[in-house]
Design an enzyme around this catalytic site. Structure first.
Site, PDB file in Angstrom:
ATOM      1  N   GLY A   1       0.776  -1.235   0.000  1.00  0.00           N
ATOM      2  CA  GLY A   1       0.000   0.000   0.000  1.00  0.00           C
ATOM      3  C   GLY A   1       0.806   1.282   0.000  1.00  0.00           C
ATOM      4  CB  SER A   2       4.290   2.233  -0.873  1.00  0.00           C
ATOM      5  OG  SER A   2       4.404   1.686  -2.170  1.00  0.00           O
ATOM      6  CG  ASN A   3       1.989   3.040  -5.636  1.00  0.00           C
ATOM      7  OD1 ASN A   3       2.718   3.964  -5.940  1.00  0.00           O
ATOM      8  ND2 ASN A   3       2.268   1.783  -5.965  1.00  0.00           N
TER       9      ASN A   3
ATOM     10  CG  HIS B   1      -9.101  -9.927  -9.515  1.00  0.00           C
ATOM     11  ND1 HIS B   1      -9.351 -11.277  -9.594  1.00  0.00           N
ATOM     12  CD2 HIS B   1     -10.215  -9.322  -9.991  1.00  0.00           C
ATOM     13  CE1 HIS B   1     -10.565 -11.471 -10.079  1.00  0.00           C
ATOM     14  NE2 HIS B   1     -11.113 -10.297 -10.328  1.00  0.00           N
ATOM     15  CB  ILE B   2      -7.340  -9.637 -14.848  1.00  0.00           C
ATOM     16  CG1 ILE B   2      -5.813  -9.716 -14.941  1.00  0.00           C
ATOM     17  CG2 ILE B   2      -7.926  -9.087 -16.143  1.00  0.00           C
ATOM     18  CD1 ILE B   2      -5.314 -10.743 -15.928  1.00  0.00           C
ATOM     19  CG  LEU B   3     -10.964  -5.431 -11.788  1.00  0.00           C
ATOM     20  CD1 LEU B   3     -10.985  -3.939 -11.480  1.00  0.00           C
ATOM     21  CD2 LEU B   3     -11.843  -6.190 -10.810  1.00  0.00           C
TER      22      LEU B   3
ATOM     23  CG  ASN C   1      -3.608  -0.999 -13.370  1.00  0.00           C
ATOM     24  OD1 ASN C   1      -3.585  -1.297 -12.183  1.00  0.00           O
ATOM     25  ND2 ASN C   1      -2.789  -1.550 -14.257  1.00  0.00           N
TER      26      ASN C   1
ATOM     27  CG  HIS D   1       1.545  -2.273 -15.782  1.00  0.00           C
ATOM     28  ND1 HIS D   1       1.503  -3.450 -15.072  1.00  0.00           N
ATOM     29  CD2 HIS D   1       2.294  -2.535 -16.886  1.00  0.00           C
ATOM     30  CE1 HIS D   1       2.179  -4.382 -15.712  1.00  0.00           C
ATOM     31  NE2 HIS D   1       2.678  -3.856 -16.810  1.00  0.00           N
TER      32      HIS D   1
ATOM     33  CG  ASP E   1      -1.186  -4.189 -17.327  1.00  0.00           C
ATOM     34  OD1 ASP E   1      -1.866  -3.552 -16.494  1.00  0.00           O
ATOM     35  OD2 ASP E   1      -0.547  -5.206 -17.033  1.00  0.00           O
TER      36      ASP E   1
END
Length: 206
Positions: free
Chosen positions: A16-18, A99-101, A115, A117, A157
């Protein structure tokens, strides 16, 4: 009367640094927004602790129970969207969400999911992008790498890019040093990408 702060939902799977960069920018007024919910698909994600310390509601929503019941990812995505919708997010930020939505989720929030990436457009989609880039550099296949913030589409992505940065790799680098440099760039462009996404959303007809 000042404009209301934009409502953000941040989705994480790990440290969770972002997320912390977003929380700090909101608290300092550098980002005119508030995080109204933090979602994790992993119970031990430290980002949930960060959210709790900031007084932000959290949602732990794992995929495993769906798999155990023989349900597929679209069922999970549809229910996840149902749990998030009451928070009325202006923007959903995937910041280390592993997780790919599917369209079952994305269609509920069209044009409102972005997102972060750790690779440049068209390079190293999917998992372990930092390690894969570092190994490709060591093999002489690339001169540098980078990171981007993009709109999320069903293709992994590959959505329209909102912000990006080149991250150099040096001959004497270790993976750990390169990874630390990548995270510094991620924190910077994440805020830039959120700002651009919110500006685009605000300009849409209501």
């Amino acid at each position: 009367m000042p404009e209301a702060r934009s409502r953000l939902v941040v989705m994480i799977s790990g440290f969770g640094s972002n997320l912390q960069a977003i929380l700090d920018a909101c608290a300092a007024g550098r980002l005119w927004a508030e995080v109204v919910l933090v979602v994790s698909n992993r119970k031990d994600a430290y980002g949930l602790v960060r959210a709790a310390r900031a007084g932000v509601p959290t949602l732990y929503f794992p995929l495993r129970p769906y798999r155990e019941r023989g349900l597929d990812r679209t069922d999970y995505d549809r229910d996840l969207a149902e749990r998030i919708a009451p928070y009325r997010p202006d923007l959903i930020v995937l910041a280390g969400w592993m997780h790919i939505l599917s369209s079952a989720f994305l269609d509920r929030f069209p044009g409102r999911v972005i997102n972060l990436h750790p690779a440049l457009p068209g390079m190293f989609p999917g998992r372990d992008a930092i390690r894969r880039a570092f190994e490709a550099y060591r093999r002489g296949e690339i001169p540098y790498s980078g990171c981007m913030v993009h709109e999320v589409t069903p293709e992994v992505d590959a959505g329209p890019v909102l912000a990006q940065a080149v991250v150099p790799i040096f001959p004497d680098d270790t993976l750990e040093r390169f990874e630390a440099r990548m995270h510094e760039a991620e924190h910077r462009i994440l805020l830039e990408g959120i700002q651009r996404a919110l500006e685009r959303i605000r300009s849409l007809p209501r």
